[in-house]
Motif scaffolding. Structure first.
Motif, short mmCIF file in Angstrom:
data_model
loop_
_atom_site.label_atom_id
_atom_site.label_comp_id
_atom_site.label_asym_id
_atom_site.label_seq_id
_atom_site.Cartn_x
_atom_site.Cartn_y
_atom_site.Cartn_z
N GLU A 30 0.95 -0.29 8.24
CA GLU A 30 2.56 0.15 8.45
C GLU A 30 3.30 -0.91 8.79
N HIS A 101 4.70 10.34 -1.98
CA HIS A 101 3.64 9.42 -1.62
C HIS A 101 3.01 8.68 -2.74
N SER A 103 1.97 5.05 -2.28
CA SER A 103 1.89 3.37 -2.07
C SER A 103 0.97 3.17 -0.83
N GLU A 104 0.37 2.10 -0.78
CA GLU A 104 -0.44 1.74 0.27
C GLU A 104 0.28 1.19 1.65
N ILE A 106 3.30 0.95 4.19
CA ILE A 106 4.22 2.05 4.57
C ILE A 106 5.56 1.19 5.28
N SER A 111 6.85 6.28 2.68
CA SER A 111 5.72 6.19 1.75
C SER A 111 6.64 5.96 0.33
N TYR A 240 -5.06 5.61 -3.40
CA TYR A 240 -4.26 4.69 -2.07
C TYR A 240 -5.17 4.68 -0.85
N PRO A 242 -5.18 4.46 3.11
CA PRO A 242 -4.13 4.76 4.21
C PRO A 242 -4.10 3.54 5.07
#
Ligand SMILES: NS(=O)(=O)c1ccc(O)c(NC(=O)NCCCCO)c1
Ligand SMILES: [Zn+2]
Length: 256
Positions: A30, A101, A103-104, A106, A111, A240, A242
């Protein structure tokens, strides 16, 4: 083998790739802008890309990938946080089953629908990609967020070829594709030390994640999901990983 299903997906990868749990610099993460640090010593990215050395378009079974001829210095990334010159080897994407959602990375809790990865290796220090992929400064991946909005003409050439590579392992010739056409006008970026986001999860990537997304239409986004993981009842989507623990890492940015 590994994949993105309930039985072989990211929560299982540690069983065969212990670094997934034990690593100190796993990706993605993130990105929280307030916790990143502006670094005035970071240089602008310089990308010298000519279109000619695109080679092929492949369904790898986990993504769609455009491979480049990387035996010579044709598509080179320098500057930014990097020392030396990094050669483009391939680009590929990660995306979701729905537009909210996929994307890898954030960014501030957002996302994106998909994420483009432009994969480069340190051709100044290492002899080939495989050797570089095992070195802590071996790879540099530019991450670009994809946001569903208006159509992206630069993606159309690739998306219109997806019907020919529906099946895992299929590959077609794909030439004269300029990857710089996939970049947004503003190259402001975040950078941190991380890893491959798929097995073997090597901790060899200097990540450069652009702040500004590129856009594509919902019809174009739907086109990605017509690819297959393993067969006709297994659409390629939600490929992807998380976000992973930041641990003892700093995220820098080249803009205020
Ligand atoms: N997502 S990433 O961090 O940009 C990334 C950049 C370069 C890579 O080589 C991989 N992973 C990889 O090659 N795994 C082996 C077989 C994959 C078949 O699909 C992931
Ligand atoms: Zn990737």
């Amino acid at each position: 083998g590994w994949g993105y299903g309930s039985k072989n997906g990211p929560s299982h990868w540690h069983e065969q790739f212990p670094i997934a749990k034990e690593g100190s610099r796993q990706s993605p993460i993130e990105l929280k802008n307030a916790e990143t640090k502006y670094d005035s010593s970071l240089k602008p990215l310089t990308l010298s890309y000519d279109a000619s050395s695109a080679k092929s378009l492949t369904n790898t079974g986990s993504s769609v990938q455009v491979d480049y001829e990387d035996g010579t210095d044709r598509l080179v990334l320098t500057g930014g946080p990097l020392c030396g010159k990094y050669r483009l080897r391939q680009f590929h994407f990660h995306w979701g089953a729905c537009d909210d959602h996929g994307s890898e990375h954030i960014l501030d809790g957002t996302s994106y629908s998909a994420e483009l990865h432009l994969v480069h290796w340190n051709a100044e220090k290492y002899c080939d990609f495989a050797e570089a992929a095992k070195a802590p400064d071996g790879l540099a991946v530019i991450g670009v967020f994809l946001k569903v909005c208006n159509e992206n003409p630069a993606l159309q050439k690739m998306l219109s070829s997806l019907d020919c590579i529906k099946k895992k392992g299929s590959k077609v010739e794909f030439t004269d594709f300029a990857p710089c056409a996939l970049l947004p006008p503003c190259l402001n970026y975040y950078t941190y030390l991380g890893s491959l986001t798929t097995p073997p999860l090597f901790e060899s990537v200097i990540w450069i994640v652009l702040k500004e997304p590129i856009t594509l239409s919902s019809e174009q986004m739907t086109k990605f999901r017509t690819l297959e993981f393993t067969g006709p009842d297994d659409p390629m989507q939600d490929n992807y990983r998380p976000p992973q623990p930041l641990k003892c890492r700093e995220i820098r940015k080249n803009f205020q």
